[in-house]
Design an enzyme around this catalytic site. Structure first.
Site, PDB file in Angstrom:
ATOM      1  N   GLU A   1      41.351  48.094  41.609  1.00  0.00           N
ATOM      2  CA  GLU A   1      42.720  47.711  41.213  1.00  0.00           C
ATOM      3  C   GLU A   1      42.546  46.616  40.173  1.00  0.00           C
ATOM      4  O   GLU A   1      41.978  45.575  40.448  1.00  0.00           O
ATOM      5  CB  GLU A   1      43.529  47.249  42.423  1.00  0.00           C
ATOM      6  CG  GLU A   1      43.635  48.285  43.549  1.00  0.00           C
ATOM      7  CD  GLU A   1      44.187  49.644  43.125  1.00  0.00           C
ATOM      8  OE1 GLU A   1      44.884  49.710  42.084  1.00  0.00           O
ATOM      9  OE2 GLU A   1      43.912  50.650  43.793  1.00  0.00           O
TER      10      GLU A   1
ATOM     11  N   CYS B   1      48.732  39.767  39.279  1.00  0.00           N
ATOM     12  CA  CYS B   1      48.421  40.930  38.443  1.00  0.00           C
ATOM     13  C   CYS B   1      49.701  41.634  38.010  1.00  0.00           C
ATOM     14  O   CYS B   1      49.719  42.356  37.026  1.00  0.00           O
ATOM     15  CB  CYS B   1      47.515  41.882  39.205  1.00  0.00           C
ATOM     16  SG  CYS B   1      48.117  42.213  40.845  1.00  0.00           S
TER      17      CYS B   1
HETATM   18  P1  NAD Z   1      37.122  39.269  37.567  1.00  0.00           P
HETATM   19  O1  NAD Z   1      36.948  40.682  37.138  1.00  0.00           O
HETATM   20  O2  NAD Z   1      36.630  38.210  36.680  1.00  0.00           O
HETATM   21  O3  NAD Z   1      36.394  39.032  38.953  1.00  0.00           O
HETATM   22  C1  NAD Z   1      36.681  39.811  40.088  1.00  0.00           C
HETATM   23  C2  NAD Z   1      35.477  39.735  40.993  1.00  0.00           C
HETATM   24  O4  NAD Z   1      34.394  40.427  40.378  1.00  0.00           O
HETATM   25  C3  NAD Z   1      34.982  38.308  41.248  1.00  0.00           C
HETATM   26  O5  NAD Z   1      34.571  38.201  42.587  1.00  0.00           O
HETATM   27  C4  NAD Z   1      33.787  38.202  40.306  1.00  0.00           C
HETATM   28  O6  NAD Z   1      32.840  37.254  40.682  1.00  0.00           O
HETATM   29  C5  NAD Z   1      33.233  39.601  40.396  1.00  0.00           C
HETATM   30  N1  NAD Z   1      32.342  40.028  39.313  1.00  0.00           N
HETATM   31  C6  NAD Z   1      32.310  39.604  38.037  1.00  0.00           C
HETATM   32  N2  NAD Z   1      31.371  40.294  37.352  1.00  0.00           N
HETATM   33  C7  NAD Z   1      30.816  41.178  38.218  1.00  0.00           C
HETATM   34  C8  NAD Z   1      29.818  42.184  38.122  1.00  0.00           C
HETATM   35  N3  NAD Z   1      29.189  42.434  36.977  1.00  0.00           N
HETATM   36  N4  NAD Z   1      29.510  42.902  39.215  1.00  0.00           N
HETATM   37  C9  NAD Z   1      30.151  42.686  40.385  1.00  0.00           C
HETATM   38  N5  NAD Z   1      31.105  41.755  40.535  1.00  0.00           N
HETATM   39  C10 NAD Z   1      31.437  41.014  39.469  1.00  0.00           C
HETATM   40  O7  NAD Z   1      38.681  39.060  37.923  1.00  0.00           O
HETATM   41  P2  NAD Z   1      39.423  37.721  38.424  1.00  0.00           P
HETATM   42  O8  NAD Z   1      39.574  36.800  37.272  1.00  0.00           O
HETATM   43  O9  NAD Z   1      38.853  37.190  39.684  1.00  0.00           O
HETATM   44  O10 NAD Z   1      40.841  38.314  38.805  1.00  0.00           O
HETATM   45  C11 NAD Z   1      41.827  38.520  37.880  1.00  0.00           C
HETATM   46  C12 NAD Z   1      41.956  39.978  37.511  1.00  0.00           C
HETATM   47  O11 NAD Z   1      42.223  40.726  38.681  1.00  0.00           O
HETATM   48  C13 NAD Z   1      43.107  40.226  36.582  1.00  0.00           C
HETATM   49  O12 NAD Z   1      42.728  41.168  35.602  1.00  0.00           O
HETATM   50  C14 NAD Z   1      44.185  40.781  37.496  1.00  0.00           C
HETATM   51  O13 NAD Z   1      45.150  41.571  36.848  1.00  0.00           O
HETATM   52  C15 NAD Z   1      43.355  41.577  38.456  1.00  0.00           C
HETATM   53  N6  NAD Z   1      44.032  41.815  39.718  1.00  0.00           N
HETATM   54  C16 NAD Z   1      44.507  43.066  39.948  1.00  0.00           C
HETATM   55  C17 NAD Z   1      45.187  43.340  41.118  1.00  0.00           C
HETATM   56  C18 NAD Z   1      45.716  44.720  41.408  1.00  0.00           C
HETATM   57  O14 NAD Z   1      46.062  44.984  42.551  1.00  0.00           O
HETATM   58  N7  NAD Z   1      45.789  45.595  40.427  1.00  0.00           N
HETATM   59  C19 NAD Z   1      45.382  42.319  42.054  1.00  0.00           C
HETATM   60  C20 NAD Z   1      44.870  41.055  41.785  1.00  0.00           C
HETATM   61  C21 NAD Z   1      44.194  40.817  40.609  1.00  0.00           C
END
Ligand code: NAD
Length: 581
Positions: A332, A366
Site C-alpha cells: 500500500e 497517505c
Molecule cells: P518509506 O518507503 O520510506 O519506508 C517504509 C518502510 O520501508 C520503512 O520501514 C523503511 O525503513 C523501509 N524501507 C526503506 N527502504 C527499504 C528497502 N530497500 N527494503 C525494505 N524496506 C525498506 O515510507 P515512509 O516514509 O515510512 O512512509 C510514507 C509513505 O507511505 C508515503 O508514500 C505514504 O503515502 C505511504 N503510506 C501509504 C499508505 C496506504 O495505505 N496506501 C498508508 C500509510 C503510508
C-alpha cells in the site's frame, strides 16, 4: 477438474461415484460411522464493532491519564532491543528516535540488526511457523482479543503517548490511530476470520465423501515492513499474517519505533509465542536485500512509498525461481489525493473538509488532500474561507492540547517538503497564497501552505509531497469535463479522492468518470478518515495492490487454503457400469 473425477447422477438409493472409484451402494450406516480425519476449527461468533474514540476534553479521565503518561514517556529514553524468538539482541549500530517537534530530545534508543541477525530471524521464523500453524484458530483468536482488550484499557495511553511524542501526533490523531484503529484491526480481523471460515465446499453425500477447505499459513516467513505515519498499520502488517498461521519478521520504521515496540510487547503479553513475530529494526535496504535473497520468503506485507515497494518487487522478480513459494506481495503506497469541486458544491463544506484533509497530521496521511480543482465561479467565496481557516490553525507542541498540528517527521521530510515550497516561490506558474514558512531550529515545523497553480501538470500537482502543502487549480466552469479528465490523467497515483457537488446527475457522472482514480472515493466528504470495517482501505494504479486493509478479504491474502477430499468407501473396481452393459 476432469470429467472422470466429477460425480455423476445415479439412481436413488445408490451412492454417487466417488473420485475414480467403483464403490457403489454401500450401506449408509457403515459409511456414517467413519469420522473425518481433519476437523474444522470451532471459533465462536464474534461481534463486529468499532472501538469508541475518546474525546479528551479538559477534566476527562482519559485526558488526565494521557497527560500523566506523556510526562512519564517524555522523561525516559526507552532501550529497545531486537527480539528474535525469545532472545534479545543489541548491536553496535545504535540509533535514536527523537521527538520531531523537539529534536534535541531522544525518547528511544534502538539497534539495527545486521545481515546475520536478519538471517537468524528468518531461521527462527521458519521453524516457529511449523508449530504456530498447528495452534487452533480459537486459541489464536483468544490471544488477539486479549491483546485488543489490553490496548483498549491498560495500555491505551501508553500507545497514545508513544505515538504523540515519537511521531508528533496530536491527542485526537493519536487516539484515532494508536488506540481506535489498532484495536479495530486486532479485533475485527478475528471476526473476519470467523466469517471466512464459514465457507465450506459442497459435500453432496458427506457419509461417502466429505470435502473440506482449511486455512493454513504459508510455509516460510512473511516480512512486514511498516511506515512511520500510522502506528496501527505496523500492528496490522505484522499481526494479521500471524493470526492466519504465518510467522513474521517485523521491520518497523525508525521514526515509529517506540509505538511499534509497545504493540510488540502487548502482543507478547497477550500470549503470542516467541518466534511468531520477530522484532527486527534494520537499515531498510539491508533488510530488503536479505529477505528477498531467502528462499523461504513467503510474502511481503509492505506499506510505504512507491520507490521502496518497486525495489522490493524487482528484487523478488530477480529471485523468483529460488523461492519455495511464489511470495505474496502486498504494497500500500503513496497518493496524490484530490478534492474535485463542482460549481454546485457547498462552499463551507469544501473549505472545512479541504483544510482538515490537507493539514491534519501535517498532510502526512497517505490519504491527505494534496491537490484541489475549484471552479472559477466559487473561487472568490472559497479562497477567503480557506485562508481564514488556515490562519486560525495553531502549529506547535503536541502536549499543548490547543495545537491543530505539529512538526513533520524528520529532517529528510523537512527538506523534501521545503523543496516544493521553494519551487512554488521560484515558479511563475505558482503562487504561495497562504503559509509558506518553515523552521527546523527546535522541531521540524512547516506552516500549512496553500499554493495556487496556473499549470495543472506542474510537478506540485503530480508528485507525492507527503507534507502540509495543498495546491489549487482554478478551472473555468465551462471546462468542467476537461478538469474532471485531468484528475486521472495527470498522475500515476489512485489512492483517495473526493468530489463535492449538490447536482446529483453530476455526482453520478463523476462517480463513473473518476472510478479508476481512487481506491477510496468520497462524495461530499474529505478524502481522509477511513475507518476499519467501514471504509476498507487501499488504492489502485501506483498507489498499491489495493488489498483493502480493514476489510473482510484482507486476512485471506495471508492464508494458503487447502482443499481436502476424504472418501469413506473402498476403491475396488476400475471399470464403470456402462462398460459391462
Ligand atoms: P518509506 O518507503 O520510506 O519506508 C517504509 C518502510 O520501508 C520503512 O520501514 C523503511 O525503513 C523501509 N524501507 C526503506 N527502504 C527499504 C528497502 N530497500 N527494503 C525494505 N524496506 C525498506 O515510507 P515512509 O516514509 O515510512 O512512509 C510514507 C509513505 O507511505 C508515503 O508514500 C505514504 O503515502 C505511504 N503510506 C501509504 C499508505 C496506504 O495505505 N496506501 C498508508 C500509510 C503510508
Amino acid at each position: 477438474m476432469s470429467f472422470l473425477t466429477r460425480q455423476t447422477k445415479l439412481p436413488v438409493n445408490c451412492f454417487r461415484y466417488v473420485a475414480n472409484s467403483s464403490a457403489r451402494c454401500l450401506s449408509t450406516s457403515k459409511a456414517c460411522s467413519v469420522k473425518s480425519v481433519v476437523q474444522l476449527p470451532n471459533v465462536p461468533d464474534i461481534k463486529l464493532y468499532n472501538e469508541p474514540v475518546l474525546d479528551y476534553r479538559k477534566g476527562s479521565t482519559e485526558r488526565t491519564q494521557l497527560e500523566k503518561k506523556l510526562k512519564e514517556t517524555a522523561s525516559t529514553c526507552e532501550d529497545i532491543p531486537i527480539v528474535i524468538g525469545n532472545e534479545e539482541f543489541r548491536t553496535n549500530q545504535v540509533r535514536c528516535q527523537v521527538m520531531p517537534h523537539d529534536h534535541s530530545k531522544n525518547i528511544a534508543a534502538f539497534y539495527y540488526a545486521d545481515q546475520s541477525l536478519i538471517q537468524k530471524a528468518i531461521n527462527v521464523s521458519v521453524e516457529a511457523q511449523k508449530k504456530w500453524d498447528r495452534v487452533p484458530f480459537d486459541e489464536r483468536v483468544k490471544i488477539w482479543n486479549r491483546a485488543a482488550d489490553l490496548m483498549a484499557g491498560e495500555y491505551r495511553q501508553t500507545l497514545n503517548a508513544a505515538t504523540m511524542l515519537g511521531q508528533s501526533k496530536t491527542a485526537i490523531q493519536a487516539e484515532i490511530d494508536s488506540a481506535a484503529e489498532l484495536i479495530d484491526f486486532i479485533r475485527m480481523n478475528t471476526a473476519y476470520l470467523k466469517d471466512n471460515l464459514k465457507y465450506q465446499p459442497i459435500s453432496e453425500n458427506p457419509s461417502v465423501t466429505k470435502n473440506l477447505l482449511r486455512y493454513r499459513g504459508i510455509d516460510g516467513f512473511i516480512a512486514a515492513v511498516s511506515p512511520f505515519n500510522f502506528t496501527a498499520i505496523g500492528g496490522n502488517l505484522a499481526y494479521t499474517p500471524a493470526l492466519m498461521g504465518n510467522s513474521v519478521l517485523w521491520k518497523p520504521s525508525d521514526t515509529a519505533i517506540l509505538s511499534n515496540w509497545t504493540i510488540f510487547k502487548i502482543m507478547r503479553e497477550a500470549g503470542v509465542p516467541p518466534g511468531v513475530v520477530n522484532f527486527v529494526p534494520a537499515d531498510g535496504p539491508v533488510f530488503g536485500d536479505t529477505i528477498t535473497a531467502s528462499p523461504y520468503l513467503a510474502g511481503i506485507n509492505f506499506t510505504g512509498s512507491v520507490p521502496t515497494f518497486a525495489r522490493l518487487w524487482r528484487q523478488v522478480g530477480e529471485n523468483i525461481t529460488n523461492y519455495v513459494n511464489f511470495p505474496r506481495l502486498i504494497g500500500e503506497c503513496g497518493g496524490k489525493n484530490y478534492h474535485f469541486v463542482h460549481p454546485t458544491a457547498d462552499v463551507d463544506t469544501v473549505a472545512t473538509a479541504t483544510i482538515r484533509s490537507a493539514f491534519e497530521y501535517c498532510g502526512q496521511k497517505c490519504s491527505a488532500c494534496s491537490r484541489a480543482y475549484i471552479p472559477e465561479s466559487l473561487w472568490p467565496a472559497i479562497k477567503p474561507k480557506l485562508l481564514e481557516l488556515r490562519d486560525s490553525l495553531k502549529i506547535g507542541d503536541v502536549t499543548d492540547f490547543s495545537s491543530f498540528t505539529s512538526a513533520v517527521i524528520d529532517d529528510k521530510a523537512f527538506a523534501r517538503i521545503k523543496s516544493y515550497i521553494d519551487h512554488a516561490n521560484n515558479s511563475s506558474n505558482l503562487e504561495v497564497i497562504g503559509g509558506g514558512s518553515y523552521n527546523d531550529s527546535k522541531g521540524y515545523f512547516i506552516q500549512p501552505t496553500i499554493v495556487q497553480t496556473k499549470d495543472p501538470h506542474d510537478k506540485i500537482m503530480v508528485e507525492e509531497i507527503f507534507g502540509p502543502v495543498l495546491t489549487i487549480y482554478v478551472y473555468k466552469d465551462k471546462d468542467v469535463k476537461q478538469a474532471l479528465e485531468l484528475v486521472g490523467s495527470s498522475t500515476k497515483f489512485a489512492l483517495t479522492g473526493a468530489v463535492f457537488a449538490q447536482d446529483q446527475s453530476f455526482l453520478k457522472e463523476a462517480a463513473e468518470e473518476l472510478k479508476m482514480t481512487a481506491g477510496n472515493f468520497y462524495i461530499n466528504d474529505k478524502s481522509t478518515g477511513s475507518v476499519v470495517g467501514q471504509q476498507p482501505f487501499g488504492g489502485g494504479r501506483h498507489s498499491g495492490t489495493n488489498d483493502k486493509a480493514g476489510g473482510p478479504h484482507y486476512c485471506l491474502r495471508w492464508a494458503s487454503p487447502q482443499s481436502i477430499k476424504e472418501t469413506f468407501v473402498p476403491l475396488r473396481d476400475v471399470t464403470y457400469p456402462y462398460m459391462s452393459e
